[in-house]
Design an enzyme around this catalytic site. Structure first.
Site, mmCIF file in Angstrom:
data_model
loop_
_atom_site.group_PDB
_atom_site.id
_atom_site.type_symbol
_atom_site.label_atom_id
_atom_site.label_comp_id
_atom_site.label_asym_id
_atom_site.label_seq_id
_atom_site.Cartn_x
_atom_site.Cartn_y
_atom_site.Cartn_z
ATOM 1 N N HIS A 48 0.824 -1.218 0.000
ATOM 2 C CA HIS A 48 0.000 0.000 0.000
ATOM 3 C C HIS A 48 0.858 1.268 0.000
ATOM 4 C CE1 HIS A 48 -3.693 -2.351 0.647
ATOM 5 N NE2 HIS A 48 -2.824 -3.188 1.198
ATOM 6 N N HIS A 58 -7.749 -7.196 1.495
ATOM 7 C CA HIS A 58 -7.169 -6.218 2.432
ATOM 8 C C HIS A 58 -8.001 -6.187 3.733
ATOM 9 C CE1 HIS A 58 -5.064 -2.717 3.765
ATOM 10 N NE2 HIS A 58 -5.882 -1.798 3.294
ATOM 11 N N GLU A 193 -5.669 4.476 -4.317
ATOM 12 C CA GLU A 193 -5.320 5.583 -3.419
ATOM 13 C C GLU A 193 -4.054 6.301 -3.877
ATOM 14 O OE1 GLU A 193 -7.200 3.601 0.620
ATOM 15 O OE2 GLU A 193 -5.254 2.904 -0.081
HETATM 16 ZN ZN LIG Z 1 -4.338 0.861 0.495
#
Ligand SMILES: [Zn+2]
Length: 231
Positions: A48, A58, A193
């Site tokens: 990540h 996750h 992200e």
């Molecule tokens: Zn992440």
């Protein structure tokens, strides 16, 4: 004609900020030009770190791992939801909630893609990427759980954002906020992200790629997110 490709990824280097409690990026020479006549680096990176994808495993027991997510989901038409001043009456503030009212104006566009059998990649443009590697990157705006639920109910399977997380980011790991992750990943969908440069693909029709490394059993993976104009 040459295809214009827009880079939507943050750089990976020693200054790449890690999510609170997560691992940092590092690299060191493994083979050197002076000693071996060739350069090979060894890198250390979390699943990540930097611009990356979160897949269901996750947060979801028995959820899909990286290599099990269909690539056909991860290359698709972009729907960039503009949450900056140009798309709303004012810029988002620190720790402001992104609600259903912010998403609804994009409903018909999202549904049009889904109805035609495409997998739209919905990208929330908060403008927060300008704070990358500063302390202001942490108190970013975040998505209300009911808004995330609406997106997955509409049929969205890839949700990206230009912040650390679609959930609120707090520094103390005992207070981690994960409601949006659980809704999106729990629906079998994925999250992207630490995107950047979403302004460059705000206008016009773009195809986005958020393809991860083929890491067996992984809960996420760094990606090189990019976009090109839809034909
Ligand atoms: Zn992440």
């Amino acid at each position: 004609m040459k295809t214009e490709v827009v880079d939507l990824s943050q750089i990976l280097n020693k200054d790449t900020p890690a999510y609170p409690g997560d691992t940092c990026f590092s690299s060191c020479p493994h083979l050197t030009f002076s000693e071996h006549g060739v350069r090979v680096q060894k890198i250390s990176i979390g699943t990540h770190t930097g611009t990356h994808i979160d897949v269901p495993s996750h947060f979801i027991d028995e959820g899909k791992t990286v290599e099990q997510v269909s690539l056909s989901w991860l290359v698709g038409p972009a729907v960039v939801i503009d949450l900056t001043q140009t798309g709303r009456d004012k810029d988002l503030q620190k720790r402001e909630t992104i609600g259903l009212d912010d998403l609804k104006p994009y409903e018909s566009r999202i549904k049009r893609y889904i109805d035609s059998g495409e997998t739209p990649i919905v990208l929330l443009r908060t403008g927060w990427s300008k704070y990358w590697a500063t302390e202001d990157y942490i108190p970013h705006p975040f998505v209300a759980p009911h808004a995330a639920q609406w997106l997955v109910d509409v049929g969205v399977r890839v949700l990206g954002i230009d912040t650390f997380s679609p959930d609120e980011t707090v520094v103390d790991s005992s207070d981690f906020v994960t409601a949006v992750h659980k809704i999106v990943l729990g629906a079998g969908a994925v999250i992207v992200e630490n995107l950047t440069n979403l302004a460059a693909i705000q206008e016009g029709e773009w195809v986005v790629s958020v393809v991860p490394l083929k890491l067996e059993g992984a809960d996420g993976s760094p990606i090189r997110a990019c976009a090109w104009r839809k034909e």
